[in-house]
Design an enzyme around this catalytic site. Structure first.
Site, PDB file in Angstrom:
ATOM      1  N   ASP A 238     -32.807 102.532  49.286  1.00 44.22           N
ATOM      2  CA  ASP A 238     -32.118 101.229  49.231  1.00 44.22           C
ATOM      3  C   ASP A 238     -31.088 101.286  48.101  1.00 44.22           C
ATOM      4  O   ASP A 238     -31.406 101.661  46.967  1.00 44.22           O
ATOM      5  CB  ASP A 238     -33.170 100.136  48.971  1.00 44.22           C
ATOM      6  CG  ASP A 238     -32.566  98.740  48.980  1.00 44.22           C
ATOM      7  OD1 ASP A 238     -32.848  97.989  49.925  1.00 44.22           O
ATOM      8  OD2 ASP A 238     -31.819  98.408  48.031  1.00 44.22           O
ATOM      9  N   GLU A 281     -28.894  97.247  53.506  1.00 41.31           N
ATOM     10  CA  GLU A 281     -28.481  98.396  52.690  1.00 41.31           C
ATOM     11  C   GLU A 281     -29.655  99.343  52.512  1.00 41.31           C
ATOM     12  O   GLU A 281     -29.749 100.083  51.545  1.00 41.31           O
ATOM     13  CB  GLU A 281     -27.866  97.911  51.364  1.00 41.31           C
ATOM     14  CG  GLU A 281     -28.799  97.534  50.233  1.00 41.31           C
ATOM     15  CD  GLU A 281     -29.664  96.282  50.451  1.00 41.31           C
ATOM     16  OE1 GLU A 281     -29.807  95.845  51.605  1.00 41.31           O
ATOM     17  OE2 GLU A 281     -30.221  95.795  49.459  1.00 41.31           O
TER      18      GLU A 281
HETATM   19  N1  LIG Z   1     -21.069  94.303  53.191  1.00 41.34           N
HETATM   20  C1  LIG Z   1     -22.268  94.193  53.756  1.00 41.34           C
HETATM   21  N2  LIG Z   1     -23.269  93.612  53.102  1.00 41.34           N
HETATM   22  C2  LIG Z   1     -24.483  93.552  53.700  1.00 41.34           C
HETATM   23  C3  LIG Z   1     -24.709  94.051  54.995  1.00 41.34           C
HETATM   24  N3  LIG Z   1     -26.014  93.841  55.300  1.00 41.34           N
HETATM   25  C4  LIG Z   1     -26.582  93.222  54.258  1.00 41.34           C
HETATM   26  N4  LIG Z   1     -25.664  93.056  53.276  1.00 41.34           N
HETATM   27  C5  LIG Z   1     -25.825  92.433  51.945  1.00 41.34           C
HETATM   28  O1  LIG Z   1     -26.612  93.255  51.136  1.00 41.34           O
HETATM   29  C6  LIG Z   1     -27.096  92.453  50.099  1.00 41.34           C
HETATM   30  C7  LIG Z   1     -28.512  92.860  49.735  1.00 41.34           C
HETATM   31  O2  LIG Z   1     -28.855  92.106  48.617  1.00 41.34           O
HETATM   32  P1  LIG Z   1     -30.301  92.164  47.949  1.00 41.34           P
HETATM   33  O3  LIG Z   1     -31.346  92.191  49.039  1.00 41.34           O
HETATM   34  O4  LIG Z   1     -30.367  91.048  46.961  1.00 41.34           O
HETATM   35  O5  LIG Z   1     -30.374  93.568  47.283  1.00 41.34           O
HETATM   36  P2  LIG Z   1     -29.567  94.217  46.088  1.00 41.34           P
HETATM   37  O6  LIG Z   1     -28.461  93.359  45.594  1.00 41.34           O
HETATM   38  O7  LIG Z   1     -29.171  95.592  46.563  1.00 41.34           O
HETATM   39  O8  LIG Z   1     -30.645  94.333  44.995  1.00 41.34           O
HETATM   40  P3  LIG Z   1     -31.822  95.370  44.886  1.00 41.34           P
HETATM   41  O9  LIG Z   1     -32.122  95.826  46.283  1.00 41.34           O
HETATM   42  O10 LIG Z   1     -32.945  94.613  44.304  1.00 41.34           O
HETATM   43  O11 LIG Z   1     -31.329  96.460  44.019  1.00 41.34           O
HETATM   44  C8  LIG Z   1     -26.983  90.998  50.556  1.00 41.34           C
HETATM   45  O12 LIG Z   1     -25.984  90.360  49.811  1.00 41.34           O
HETATM   46  C9  LIG Z   1     -26.550  91.108  51.981  1.00 41.34           C
HETATM   47  O13 LIG Z   1     -25.663  90.079  52.377  1.00 41.34           O
HETATM   48  C10 LIG Z   1     -23.598  94.641  55.674  1.00 41.34           C
HETATM   49  O14 LIG Z   1     -23.705  95.112  56.790  1.00 41.34           O
HETATM   50  N5  LIG Z   1     -22.403  94.692  55.029  1.00 41.34           N
END
Ligand SMILES: Nc1nc2c(ncn2[C@@H]2O[C@H](COP(=O)(O)OP(=O)(O)OP(=O)(O)O)[C@@H](O)[C@H]2O)c(=O)[nH]1
Length: 365
Positions: A238, A281
């Protein structure tokens, strides 16, 4: 390319009525009609030499008709073209057989209509059956009327067998051309269906953003591995603090980063492991036939390649990874959940590290 332009590329230019299908038919019918006009020119010469003025006149009219139909080909409904040509062929065969006899072989020509009608999809199947029945009935009537009756203008002995042979060969060639043409068309359609099916299958199994496997197809791979009870290892990675990238640089930049991470994972896994985009992600890497011995080295390679996908000029991207190996009695859910727990432990321990499920809670590497 818009779908309209693709249609146009496949169908050819539009005809005057705006129906692209007509042009496609015209492309096939035009050479046939021109060939018909040329053949009638040769017959015109022959009947002039044999001094049969009715057939000279009929052939002249036929040439003009075929030239007119060639001009009209992209402009009118192909059904009218074929029906007109059909009337000409039947009338011509009947008249020539009436004047120069069954032995001349002009009676063969209506047979060429059968494959032409059979393959003309502009007619319904019932209409095609009726037209073929009509052609067969007229051919049979012609056979009954002329196989025993003598000709009005007997052909010279030296000419009759040659003319009959030439007519038989011409009709055979014509029928073969039709059948081969449609066999090739069927083959092409078959290839197109097959490649479209493969493309759809590939699309259904792939994540559109990264081109990696999607969750559904990875699930199927996991199911196979679990059912096979073979050794297998899972790495669930992740991207750390990914939300910040979206928040600071925008969603599009976030997407580009995910694409780059996908490429890094593809490189790291090479042909040793399957890689899927498991969630936003989150990426799942399945190493079949591995009891965990390759996992640490693979995780290190993944983190090195991911760190090269810089989120901005100063800060390299980092990834937390949870690892677990398949255990006896595992279901897919239990196997994947253990990788998830290990990943969670890595996040809780401060991110940017690897934790294996058996040693969850241990320091990351
Ligand atoms: N650009 C983009 N963002 C995405 C996609 N799928 C999910 N996200 C974003 O990925 C982000 C994941 O955020 P969090 O789950 O808070 O995770 P993080 O900020 O990586 O924090 P940690 O995992 O705790 O390190 C969210 O803001 C989602 O909107 C995508 O396909 N494209």
């Amino acid at each position: 390319m818009t779908s309209e332009r693709i249609d146009q590329a496949m169908e050819g230019p539009r005809d005057l009525t705006g129906d692209p299908g007509r042009w496609r038919y015209a492309r096939v019918l035009r050479p046939i009609l021109l060939f018909g006009a040329s053949a009638h020119a040769l017959f015109l010469l022959l009947f002039a030499l044999l001094d049969v003025p009715v057939l000279v006149a009929f052939n002249t009219a036929s040439i003009l008709l075929y030239l007119l139909l060639t001009y009209l080909a992209p402009r009118v409904d192909p059904r009218w073209l074929v029906l007109t040509a059909m009337v000409e062929v039947l009338a011509h065969a009947w008249l020539a057989t009436h004047y120069v006899g069954w032995v001349s072989g002009f009676h063969f020509y209506p047979l060429i209509l059968i494959p032409l009608i059979a393959f003309l999809t502009r007619f319904t199947v019932v209409q095609r059956c009726l037209l073929i029945l009509l052609t067969t009935a007229l051919y049979s009537a012609m056979a009954l009327a002329y196989t025993t009756a003598g000709p009005l203008v007997p052909l010279p002995d030296a000419v009759a067998p040659w003319l009959s042979a030439i007519n038989a060969v011409s009709v055979s060639i014509g029928m073969s051309v039709f059948i081969l043409f449609y066999a090739v068309a069927v083959q092409n359609a078959d290839d197109l269906v097959r490649s479209s099916q493969e493309r759809l299958k590939r699309l259904a199994a792939t994540d559109p953003l990264t081109g990696l496997l999607n969750r559904r197809s990875m699930d199927a791979h996991l199911q196979r591995v679990v059912e096979g009870r073979g050794p297998a290892t899972l790495l669930l990675g992740d991207v750390d603090n990914f939300k910040q990238i979206n928040d600071v640089f925008g969603h599009d930049t976030g997407d580009r980063v995910l694409e780059a991470v996908g490429e890094a994972l593809r490189q790291a896994a090479a042909d040793r492991a399957l890689v899927a985009r498991w969630g936003g992600e989150e990426f799942l890497i399945l190493v079949p036939d591995d009891d965990g011995t390759q996992a640490d080295e693979l995780a290190a390679r993944i983190r090195r390649l991911v760190s090269q996908c810089r989120r901005d000029r100063h800060r390299p991207l980092t990834m937390s990874i949870g690892i677990t190996s398949l255990r006896a009695g595992d279901t897919v859910a239990r196997f994947a959940n253990r990788a998830d727990q290990a990943l969670l432990a890595a996040k809780r321990a401060g991110r940017d590290r690897v934790i294996t499920a058996s040693s969850a809670g241990a320091a990351g590497t």
